[in-house]
Design a protein around this motif. Structure first.
Motif, short mmCIF file in Angstrom:
data_model
loop_
_atom_site.label_atom_id
_atom_site.label_comp_id
_atom_site.label_asym_id
_atom_site.label_seq_id
_atom_site.Cartn_x
_atom_site.Cartn_y
_atom_site.Cartn_z
N HIS A 1 12.43 -36.85 61.97
CA HIS A 1 11.54 -37.20 62.87
C HIS A 1 10.19 -36.21 61.87
CE1 HIS A 1 12.70 -33.14 64.20
NE2 HIS A 1 11.54 -33.03 64.74
N ASP A 2 10.41 -35.26 61.70
CA ASP A 2 9.30 -34.49 60.70
C ASP A 2 9.22 -35.03 59.44
OD1 ASP A 2 7.63 -32.54 60.41
OD2 ASP A 2 9.14 -30.96 60.12
N ALA A 3 10.29 -35.48 58.73
CA ALA A 3 10.23 -35.70 57.40
C ALA A 3 9.59 -37.16 57.04
CB ALA A 3 11.31 -35.76 56.73
N ALA A 4 9.67 -37.96 57.81
CA ALA A 4 9.23 -39.44 57.81
C ALA A 4 7.87 -39.49 57.64
CB ALA A 4 9.85 -40.31 59.03
N PRO A 5 7.09 -39.17 58.47
CA PRO A 5 5.65 -39.29 58.28
C PRO A 5 4.90 -38.51 57.02
CG PRO A 5 6.02 -37.70 60.12
CD PRO A 5 7.26 -38.26 59.82
N LEU A 6 5.65 -37.28 56.78
CA LEU A 6 5.22 -36.67 55.41
C LEU A 6 5.63 -37.46 54.11
CD1 LEU A 6 6.44 -33.11 56.26
CD2 LEU A 6 4.17 -33.94 56.42
N LEU A 7 6.86 -38.20 54.23
CA LEU A 7 7.08 -39.21 53.27
C LEU A 7 6.41 -40.24 53.31
CD1 LEU A 7 11.14 -38.97 53.44
CD2 LEU A 7 9.67 -37.88 51.70
N ALA A 8 5.95 -40.80 54.20
CA ALA A 8 4.89 -41.91 54.41
C ALA A 8 3.63 -41.52 53.87
CB ALA A 8 4.88 -42.45 55.70
N ALA A 9 3.21 -40.25 53.80
CA ALA A 9 2.10 -39.98 53.39
C ALA A 9 1.97 -39.78 51.91
CB ALA A 9 1.49 -38.59 54.00
N LEU A 10 3.00 -39.35 51.30
CA LEU A 10 3.15 -39.50 49.98
C LEU A 10 3.03 -40.77 49.29
CD1 LEU A 10 6.14 -37.00 49.23
CD2 LEU A 10 3.82 -36.49 49.13
N ASN A 11 3.54 -41.71 50.08
CA ASN A 11 3.55 -43.24 49.38
C ASN A 11 2.11 -44.02 49.94
OD1 ASN A 11 5.07 -45.22 48.02
ND2 ASN A 11 5.38 -46.34 50.12
N ALA A 12 1.30 -43.14 50.47
CA ALA A 12 0.00 -43.84 51.10
C ALA A 12 -0.89 -44.29 49.84
CB ALA A 12 -0.75 -43.07 51.81
N PRO A 13 -1.68 -45.18 49.66
CA PRO A 13 -2.61 -45.43 48.49
C PRO A 13 -3.60 -44.31 48.51
CG PRO A 13 -2.26 -47.57 49.94
CD PRO A 13 -1.71 -46.44 50.66
N ALA A 14 -3.98 -44.12 47.42
CA ALA A 14 -5.13 -43.07 47.17
C ALA A 14 -6.40 -43.37 47.84
CB ALA A 14 -5.32 -42.89 45.70
N GLY A 15 -7.01 -42.56 48.44
CA GLY A 15 -8.23 -42.40 49.38
C GLY A 15 -7.85 -42.99 50.73
N ARG A 16 -6.61 -43.31 51.12
CA ARG A 16 -6.49 -43.74 52.45
C ARG A 16 -6.64 -42.67 53.39
NH1 ARG A 16 -1.13 -47.30 54.37
NH2 ARG A 16 -1.65 -46.87 56.66
N ILE B 1 12.52 -41.54 36.35
CA ILE B 1 11.44 -40.73 36.91
C ILE B 1 11.39 -39.24 36.21
CG2 ILE B 1 10.40 -39.52 39.12
CD1 ILE B 1 11.57 -41.72 40.65
N ASP B 2 10.23 -38.66 35.83
CA ASP B 2 10.21 -37.30 35.29
C ASP B 2 10.70 -36.27 36.45
OD1 ASP B 2 8.18 -34.72 34.86
OD2 ASP B 2 8.97 -35.66 33.02
N PRO B 3 11.53 -35.41 36.07
CA PRO B 3 11.89 -34.49 37.26
C PRO B 3 10.93 -33.72 37.82
CG PRO B 3 13.32 -34.26 35.27
CD PRO B 3 12.27 -35.12 34.74
N GLY B 4 9.70 -33.55 37.07
CA GLY B 4 8.77 -32.88 37.95
C GLY B 4 7.86 -33.75 38.92
N ALA B 5 8.22 -35.06 38.74
CA ALA B 5 7.66 -36.02 39.86
C ALA B 5 8.67 -36.39 41.01
CB ALA B 5 7.41 -37.36 39.13
N CYS B 6 9.74 -35.55 40.97
CA CYS B 6 10.70 -35.80 42.12
C CYS B 6 10.36 -34.87 43.22
CB CYS B 6 12.24 -35.76 41.55
SG CYS B 6 12.44 -36.90 40.35
#
Length: 217
Positions: A202-217, A147-152
């Motif tokens: 508890h705070d980080a989990a939904p934020l990480l899930a949102a990063l992994n959500a399909p575009a437009g969801r 992975i490119d560092p800028g995408a981490c």
């Protein structure tokens, strides 16, 4: 941030250093020394001891410190609340990049049942020449993941770790869910370059899930 080891290390280290006559204000100690590799920690402590005590103490405390830390971790180490569920719930590529030794890191992750969630992408200070606050460990992990560092995105609970992530060109969130977090840690993580703070898994989990959500969801 996965295992609540820093608060235990803090307890043991401050006690052993005080026995040698080297005392620290807890919050400043967290800022200065948390996140350093084993060798960097001893180097910095020796510099401090030479300045304040006029003598080196690293060799005096090294074996006792290692023994007491190991005993304390085996007896009392737990995962940071919610870490296992949060890790299991994300489909993101992930790695551990820790200033611990390789042996210590594996032992702690296995003890709380998180080793299999990350292996083989578990990287310690032993993998690089220059550990945090240098960027090398994070860059090593990114390269291994392809992975490119800028995408981490890095979640970090130490000032030294935030500095390292920013030097690697990565986004970084300051994590306040560890037992060592104090009232001023968030401000110090932001000042070091964290773009936002998360209070725990508890705070980080939904934020990480949102990063992994399909575009437009």
């Amino acid at each position: 941030m996965l295992v609540d080891s820093e608060v235990l290390a803090l307890e043991v280290e401050l006690a052993i250093l005080a026995e040698q006559g080297l005392e620290f204000e807890r919050e400043d100690y967290v800022t200065r020394f948390m996140g350093l590799s084993y060798q960097s920690f001893h180097d910095e402590i020796d510099r401090e001891a030479q300045t304040r005590l006029g003598r080196s103490i690293s060799e005096v405390i090294r074996d006792d410190l290692a023994t007491r830390l190991r005993q304390t971790m085996i007896a009392r180490l737990t995962e940071v609340p919610g870490a296992g569920a949060a890790v299991a719930g994300t489909g993101l590529l992930k790695a551990v990049a820790s200033s611990s030794t390789r042996e210590g890191l594996e032992r702690k992750l296995r003890q709380v049942g998180l080793w299999d969630a990350f292996e083989p992408h578990v990287y310690s200070a032993d993998h690089v020449t220059h550990a945090k606050p240098a960027p090398d460990l994070f860059l090593h992990a990114a390269q291994a993941l392809g992975i490119d560092p800028g995408a981490c995105l890095v979640l970090e609970d130490s000032v030294n770790g935030v500095i390292a992530a920013r030097r690697a060109g990565m986004r970084v969130w300051g994590f306040l869910g560890g037992g060592h977090a104090h009232d001023r840690l968030g401000a110090r993580l932001l000042a070091a370059g964290a773009e936002r703070l998360v209070q725990g898994w508890h705070d980080a989990a939904p934020l990480l899930a949102a990063l992994n959500a399909p575009a437009g969801r």
